[in-house]
Design an enzyme around this catalytic site. Sequence first.
Site, PDB file in Angstrom:
ATOM      1  N   HIS A 177     -10.410  -3.456 -26.062  1.00 42.82           N
ATOM      2  CA  HIS A 177     -10.377  -2.310 -26.968  1.00 42.82           C
ATOM      3  C   HIS A 177      -9.844  -2.768 -28.314  1.00 42.82           C
ATOM      4  CE1 HIS A 177      -9.477   1.709 -28.549  1.00 42.82           C
ATOM      5  NE2 HIS A 177     -10.370   2.130 -27.675  1.00 42.82           N
ATOM      6  N   GLU A 216     -13.757   3.441 -20.334  1.00 45.02           N
ATOM      7  CA  GLU A 216     -15.117   3.529 -19.809  1.00 45.02           C
ATOM      8  C   GLU A 216     -15.228   3.107 -18.348  1.00 45.02           C
ATOM      9  OE1 GLU A 216     -16.514   5.340 -21.597  1.00 45.02           O
ATOM     10  OE2 GLU A 216     -17.360   4.529 -23.455  1.00 45.02           O
TER      11      GLU A 216
HETATM   12  N1  ACO Z   1     -15.371  -9.088 -21.989  1.00 38.09           N
HETATM   13  C1  ACO Z   1     -15.238 -10.395 -22.307  1.00 38.09           C
HETATM   14  N2  ACO Z   1     -14.706 -10.830 -23.469  1.00 38.09           N
HETATM   15  C2  ACO Z   1     -14.302  -9.893 -24.330  1.00 38.09           C
HETATM   16  C3  ACO Z   1     -14.401  -8.523 -24.074  1.00 38.09           C
HETATM   17  C4  ACO Z   1     -14.961  -8.119 -22.834  1.00 38.09           C
HETATM   18  N3  ACO Z   1     -15.090  -6.843 -22.521  1.00 38.09           N
HETATM   19  N4  ACO Z   1     -13.916  -7.815 -25.122  1.00 38.09           N
HETATM   20  C5  ACO Z   1     -13.526  -8.739 -26.023  1.00 38.09           C
HETATM   21  N5  ACO Z   1     -13.754  -9.995 -25.544  1.00 38.09           N
HETATM   22  C6  ACO Z   1     -13.430 -11.254 -26.194  1.00 38.09           C
HETATM   23  C7  ACO Z   1     -14.413 -11.589 -27.321  1.00 38.09           C
HETATM   24  O1  ACO Z   1     -15.500 -12.328 -26.827  1.00 38.09           O
HETATM   25  C8  ACO Z   1     -13.540 -12.376 -28.240  1.00 38.09           C
HETATM   26  O2  ACO Z   1     -13.408 -13.673 -27.716  1.00 38.09           O
HETATM   27  P1  ACO Z   1     -13.336 -14.935 -28.677  1.00 38.09           P
HETATM   28  O3  ACO Z   1     -12.103 -14.720 -29.519  1.00 38.09           O
HETATM   29  O4  ACO Z   1     -13.241 -16.095 -27.742  1.00 38.09           O
HETATM   30  O5  ACO Z   1     -14.591 -14.915 -29.494  1.00 38.09           O
HETATM   31  C9  ACO Z   1     -12.170 -11.715 -28.124  1.00 38.09           C
HETATM   32  O6  ACO Z   1     -12.160 -11.117 -26.823  1.00 38.09           O
HETATM   33  C10 ACO Z   1     -11.908 -10.639 -29.154  1.00 38.09           C
HETATM   34  O7  ACO Z   1     -13.034  -9.757 -29.190  1.00 38.09           O
HETATM   35  P2  ACO Z   1     -13.439  -8.879 -30.438  1.00 38.09           P
HETATM   36  O8  ACO Z   1     -14.914  -8.662 -30.376  1.00 38.09           O
HETATM   37  O9  ACO Z   1     -12.868  -9.444 -31.698  1.00 38.09           O
HETATM   38  O10 ACO Z   1     -12.668  -7.552 -30.145  1.00 38.09           O
HETATM   39  P3  ACO Z   1     -12.996  -6.146 -30.820  1.00 38.09           P
HETATM   40  O11 ACO Z   1     -11.709  -5.531 -31.141  1.00 38.09           O
HETATM   41  O12 ACO Z   1     -13.975  -6.239 -31.914  1.00 38.09           O
HETATM   42  O13 ACO Z   1     -13.741  -5.463 -29.595  1.00 38.09           O
HETATM   43  C11 ACO Z   1     -14.608  -4.012 -28.039  1.00 38.09           C
HETATM   44  C12 ACO Z   1     -13.423  -4.285 -28.962  1.00 38.09           C
HETATM   45  C13 ACO Z   1     -15.874  -3.902 -28.893  1.00 38.09           C
HETATM   46  C14 ACO Z   1     -14.391  -2.702 -27.307  1.00 38.09           C
HETATM   47  C15 ACO Z   1     -14.755  -5.192 -27.029  1.00 38.09           C
HETATM   48  O14 ACO Z   1     -13.558  -5.364 -26.300  1.00 38.09           O
HETATM   49  C16 ACO Z   1     -15.942  -5.019 -26.099  1.00 38.09           C
HETATM   50  O15 ACO Z   1     -17.068  -5.389 -26.453  1.00 38.09           O
HETATM   51  N6  ACO Z   1     -15.715  -4.471 -24.853  1.00 38.09           N
HETATM   52  C17 ACO Z   1     -16.803  -4.222 -23.925  1.00 38.09           C
HETATM   53  C18 ACO Z   1     -17.526  -2.931 -24.298  1.00 38.09           C
HETATM   54  C19 ACO Z   1     -16.717  -1.688 -23.951  1.00 38.09           C
HETATM   55  O16 ACO Z   1     -16.108  -1.588 -22.904  1.00 38.09           O
HETATM   56  N7  ACO Z   1     -16.745  -0.713 -24.889  1.00 38.09           N
HETATM   57  C20 ACO Z   1     -16.054   0.565 -24.737  1.00 38.09           C
HETATM   58  C21 ACO Z   1     -14.831   0.586 -25.608  1.00 38.09           C
HETATM   59  S1  ACO Z   1     -13.916   2.067 -25.360  1.00 38.09           S
HETATM   60  C22 ACO Z   1     -14.681   3.241 -26.336  1.00 38.09           C
HETATM   61  O17 ACO Z   1     -15.239   2.954 -27.362  1.00 38.09           O
HETATM   62  C23 ACO Z   1     -14.697   4.612 -25.885  1.00 38.09           C
END
Ligand code: ACO
Length: 379
Positions: free
Chosen positions: A260, A318
Site C-alpha cells: 500500500h 483488497e
Molecule cells: N507484490 C510484490 N511486490 C510488491 C507489491 C506486491 N503486491 N507491492 C509492492 N511491491 C514491491 C515493488 O515491486 C517494489 O519493489 P522494488 O523496490 O524491488 O522495485 C517495492 O515493493 C515498492 O513498490 P512501489 O510500486 O514503489 O509501491 P507503491 O507505493 O507505488 O505501490 C501499490 C502501492 C500500487 C498498492 C502496490 O503495493 C501494489 O501494486 N500492490 C498490489 C495491488 C493491490 O493490492 N492494490 C490494491 C491497493 S489497496 C486500494 O487501492 C484500495
Amino acid sequence: MTDNQDMIRPGLEGVVAAETTLSSVDGEAGELVIAGYPVEELAPNATFEETAYLLWNGELPGGGELKSFAGMLASHRTVPAATLALLREAAANGVPAMDALRMAAGTLDLDGAAGGSEPAVRAAALAARFPTIVAAYWRLRNGGEPVGPRADLGHAANYLWMLRASEPSAAEARALETYLNTVVDHGLNASTFTARVIVSTGSDLVSAVAGAVGALKGPLHGGAPGPALDMVLEIGSEERAESYIRSKLARGERLMGFGHRVYKVRDPRADVLAAAAERLFGNGGDRDLYRLATKVEETALALLEEQKPGRRLQTNVEFYTALLLHGIGLPNDLFTPTFAVSRVVGWIAHAFEQERAGRLIRPQSVYVGPRGRQWKGTP
Ligand code: ACO
C-alpha cells in the site's frame, strides 16, 4: 537537470494537497478514522445510510433524521430509462462491469435529480443509483432482466435483492454493510483525488463520480480483489502456497492484496473485513476457504519480507474484500463495482468539501524535453 527537478514527487508520494474532516489514514500506526470514528468501531455497527449521513453532514443522524434520509435515498433508486437502454447495449457488447458503470454514471443527470440544483438531492440520487446500475447491468449481462429496487429494504439489502431477485439473509446484508462502511472513504486515494480535481475546476458532481469510477477501475487501486481471490483459489491447498507464491515473485509479478502506498503496517480495514468474513463463514463450507486464505496471507507476508526486505509490504484491504464478498455470494467481476457502490459516498463528500475549499487543483511539471528546435516542416 533543471533547478526544479529535486521538487518532483513521482506519484505525488508524501504530498499533502488538502485538509479534510472526512477520514484520517495513519500509515505508520495502521489507523483509519472515519469522521471521528475508528473504522473498527463504525464499520460493523453502522448502517450504510448512517455512514453516508455522517460523511455528508459531519454527524450521525438523529432518529427522525435517519428515517427521512434513508427514505430520500430509497426514493431515488430508480435510474432514468435511457440509462437502462445504455446498459442493455453495453451488455449486448459484453462490456466489463466497471466500464458499464462509468458509462451509466455519466447519464445520471438525464432526469434532473442527480444533475439538479439541490446538493442533498444530487448526492442522494447518485449514491442511491450506483447499486441499481451495477445490479441491472449484471442481470442483463447474464441474460436476465433487471429487478426493480425495493424501498422497504436498506441500501445493502436492496443491492443484493436487485442482484438476485431474492431477499438476502440478515447475516449477508450485515456482512455487506460492514464492507461498504469499511471502504467508504480513505483520504486522498487516487479515485477521490480524481473526483476532487474535477470538482475543483467548477465542474459538476456527475462528471466527478464518472471520472472517479475510471480511476478506481485500475488493478493498482480498486481492481485488485478479483485477482487476489483467483490466487487463493488457484493455490487450492495450504501445501501449495509457498511454491506458488515463490514462483509468482520470481517472475516479477505483484501479489494482489498486498502493499500500500500509505500503510507500512497491516491495513486496519483488512482486520475489520477478516473478522466479518470469519463471522459470516461461521462453521460452514467456506470455513475451509477462510483457513486457506489466512495461510496464503501468512506465506505471502513471509515471502514478501524475504524477497523485498525493508519494503514493508503488508496485507491491504483488497485481500479480505475478496474473501468477504465471495462469502456473500458475489462473483469476482462484481468486486470492484461493489467497491464503487460504497466509495461513491466518499467521493461525493470530498466533492462537497472541495467545493467549499474553492481552490483549483493544478500542480506543475518539470519540462525535460528538448528546446530550441527549428521548424523545418514534416520530412
Ligand atoms: N507484490 C510484490 N511486490 C510488491 C507489491 C506486491 N503486491 N507491492 C509492492 N511491491 C514491491 C515493488 O515491486 C517494489 O519493489 P522494488 O523496490 O524491488 O522495485 C517495492 O515493493 C515498492 O513498490 P512501489 O510500486 O514503489 O509501491 P507503491 O507505493 O507505488 O505501490 C501499490 C502501492 C500500487 C498498492 C502496490 O503495493 C501494489 O501494486 N500492490 C498490489 C495491488 C493491490 O493490492 N492494490 C490494491 C491497493 S489497496 C486500494 O487501492 C484500495
